[in-house]
Design a protein around this motif. Structure first.
Motif, PDB file in Angstrom:
ATOM      1  N   UNK A   1       0.973  -1.210  -0.072  1.00  0.00           N
ATOM      2  CA  UNK A   1      -0.040  -0.116   0.017  1.00  0.00           C
ATOM      3  C   UNK A   1       0.905   1.464  -0.134  1.00  0.00           C
ATOM      4  N   UNK A   2       1.853   1.271   0.775  1.00  0.00           N
ATOM      5  CA  UNK A   2       2.695   2.365   0.664  1.00  0.00           C
ATOM      6  C   UNK A   2       3.355   2.743  -0.893  1.00  0.00           C
ATOM      7  N   UNK A   3       3.730   1.723  -1.485  1.00  0.00           N
ATOM      8  CA  UNK A   3       4.250   1.872  -2.716  1.00  0.00           C
ATOM      9  C   UNK A   3       3.119   2.611  -3.679  1.00  0.00           C
ATOM     10  N   UNK A   4       1.859   2.039  -3.580  1.00  0.00           N
ATOM     11  CA  UNK A   4       0.795   2.655  -4.307  1.00  0.00           C
ATOM     12  C   UNK A   4       0.557   4.160  -3.931  1.00  0.00           C
ATOM     13  N   UNK A   5       0.659   4.539  -2.711  1.00  0.00           N
ATOM     14  CA  UNK A   5       0.460   5.646  -2.344  1.00  0.00           C
ATOM     15  C   UNK A   5       1.442   6.882  -2.810  1.00  0.00           C
ATOM     16  N   UNK A   6       2.474   6.380  -2.791  1.00  0.00           N
ATOM     17  CA  UNK A   6       3.544   7.004  -3.417  1.00  0.00           C
ATOM     18  C   UNK A   6       3.391   7.283  -4.855  1.00  0.00           C
ATOM     19  N   UNK A   7       3.037   6.397  -5.599  1.00  0.00           N
ATOM     20  CA  UNK A   7       2.805   6.365  -7.021  1.00  0.00           C
ATOM     21  C   UNK A   7       1.770   7.181  -7.353  1.00  0.00           C
ATOM     22  N   UNK A   8       0.647   7.125  -6.450  1.00  0.00           N
ATOM     23  CA  UNK A   8      -0.635   7.932  -6.784  1.00  0.00           C
ATOM     24  C   UNK A   8      -0.233   9.406  -6.396  1.00  0.00           C
ATOM     25  N   UNK A   9       0.785   9.892  -5.431  1.00  0.00           N
ATOM     26  CA  UNK A   9       1.109  11.190  -5.072  1.00  0.00           C
ATOM     27  C   UNK A   9       1.926  11.727  -6.251  1.00  0.00           C
ATOM     28  N   UNK A  10       2.821  11.038  -6.854  1.00  0.00           N
ATOM     29  CA  UNK A  10       3.769  11.311  -7.989  1.00  0.00           C
ATOM     30  C   UNK A  10       2.898  11.496  -9.086  1.00  0.00           C
ATOM     31  N   UNK A  11       1.648  10.728  -9.462  1.00  0.00           N
ATOM     32  CA  UNK A  11       1.047  11.023 -10.555  1.00  0.00           C
ATOM     33  C   UNK A  11       0.296  12.198 -10.481  1.00  0.00           C
ATOM     34  N   UNK A  12      -0.274  12.283  -9.149  1.00  0.00           N
ATOM     35  CA  UNK A  12      -0.937  13.606  -9.131  1.00  0.00           C
ATOM     36  C   UNK A  12       0.197  14.979  -9.488  1.00  0.00           C
ATOM     37  N   UNK A  13       1.284  14.936  -8.753  1.00  0.00           N
ATOM     38  CA  UNK A  13       2.268  15.916  -8.957  1.00  0.00           C
ATOM     39  C   UNK A  13       2.648  16.149 -10.698  1.00  0.00           C
ATOM     40  N   UNK A  14       2.596  15.072 -11.321  1.00  0.00           N
ATOM     41  CA  UNK A  14       3.118  15.197 -12.789  1.00  0.00           C
ATOM     42  C   UNK A  14       1.806  15.789 -13.637  1.00  0.00           C
ATOM     43  N   UNK A  15       0.576  15.168 -13.241  1.00  0.00           N
ATOM     44  CA  UNK A  15      -0.218  15.812 -13.920  1.00  0.00           C
ATOM     45  C   UNK A  15      -0.581  17.197 -13.763  1.00  0.00           C
ATOM     46  N   UNK A  16      -0.367  17.429 -12.326  1.00  0.00           N
ATOM     47  CA  UNK A  16      -0.489  18.976 -11.938  1.00  0.00           C
ATOM     48  C   UNK A  16       0.398  20.020 -12.909  1.00  0.00           C
ATOM     49  N   UNK A  17       1.665  19.387 -12.886  1.00  0.00           N
ATOM     50  CA  UNK A  17       2.936  20.257 -13.790  1.00  0.00           C
ATOM     51  C   UNK A  17       2.453  20.336 -15.198  1.00  0.00           C
ATOM     52  N   UNK A  18       1.866  19.094 -15.702  1.00  0.00           N
ATOM     53  CA  UNK A  18       1.712  19.017 -17.030  1.00  0.00           C
ATOM     54  C   UNK A  18       0.262  19.905 -17.519  1.00  0.00           C
ATOM     55  N   UNK A  19      -0.454  20.068 -16.508  1.00  0.00           N
ATOM     56  CA  UNK A  19      -1.707  20.646 -16.708  1.00  0.00           C
ATOM     57  C   UNK A  19      -1.511  22.172 -16.629  1.00  0.00           C
ATOM     58  N   UNK A  20      -0.666  22.639 -15.751  1.00  0.00           N
ATOM     59  CA  UNK A  20      -0.063  24.057 -15.775  1.00  0.00           C
ATOM     60  C   UNK A  20       0.670  24.208 -17.100  1.00  0.00           C
ATOM     61  N   UNK A  21       1.415  23.542 -17.750  1.00  0.00           N
ATOM     62  CA  UNK A  21       2.035  23.821 -18.911  1.00  0.00           C
ATOM     63  C   UNK A  21       1.035  23.872 -20.091  1.00  0.00           C
TER      64      UNK A  21
END
Length: 154
Positions: A1-21
């Motif tokens: 579960x811990x590795x899935x949480x980090x993956x979701x957190x990184x996915x949200x950060x990447x989507x936020x950056x690409x969304x801003x661009x």
């Protein structure tokens, strides 16, 4: 579960950056049009009035500005009567003969004449400073000054 949480957190950060661009790119392609309001200018031409020039006059003072004393000897202009005599004798300038310049096979001659320590190149018949070159050869020239002929040797 811990590795899935980090993956979701990184996915949200990447989507936020690409969304801003993506938002900045889309926003720059279709900018909002700014309304330009025309300004009303006063079209009448009102030139400036020229200033009057400042006039002055110079007055004669009797006081010496450097010494602070009064000068009592004023200069009065005196008219000198002109003499009505015919011609006055003018002193003949210092004339020396410097030499002859001639192209080979040509008849045109140019004479080097020094008049008052200034060098002139003269041909026959030319006049400089009321000195006219009449004739000349390799050894001497004949000039006319004040209606009198003078022979000058090399």
């Amino acid at each position: 579960m811990k590795s899935k949480g980090k993956t979701y957190l990184l996915l949200v950060a990447v989507l936020g950056i690409w969304g801003t661009i993506a938002y900045k790119i889309v926003n720059s392609l279709s900018p909002d049009e700014v309304e330009v309001t025309p300004q009303n200018f006063d079209v009448s031409f009102n030139p400036k009035q020229p200033k009057q020039t400042d006039t002055f006059s110079i007055k004669d003072t009797e006081r010496d500005p450097f010494l602070g004393t009064l000068s009592s000897n004023k200069q009065t202009s005196r008219s000198v009567p002109k003499s009505t005599s015919a011609k006055t004798d003018v002193a003949m300038p210092a004339i020396t003969f410097g030499g002859l310049i001639q192209k080979q096979g040509s008849n045109s001659k140019v004479f080097v004449v020094n008049i008052n320590n200034r060098q002139y190149l003269l041909k026959r018949g030319q006049t400089v400073n009321d000195v006219k070159l009449i004739n000349g050869d390799k050894e001497s020239i004949t000039i006319r000054f004040n209606g009198k002929n003078h022979n000058i040797k090399l």
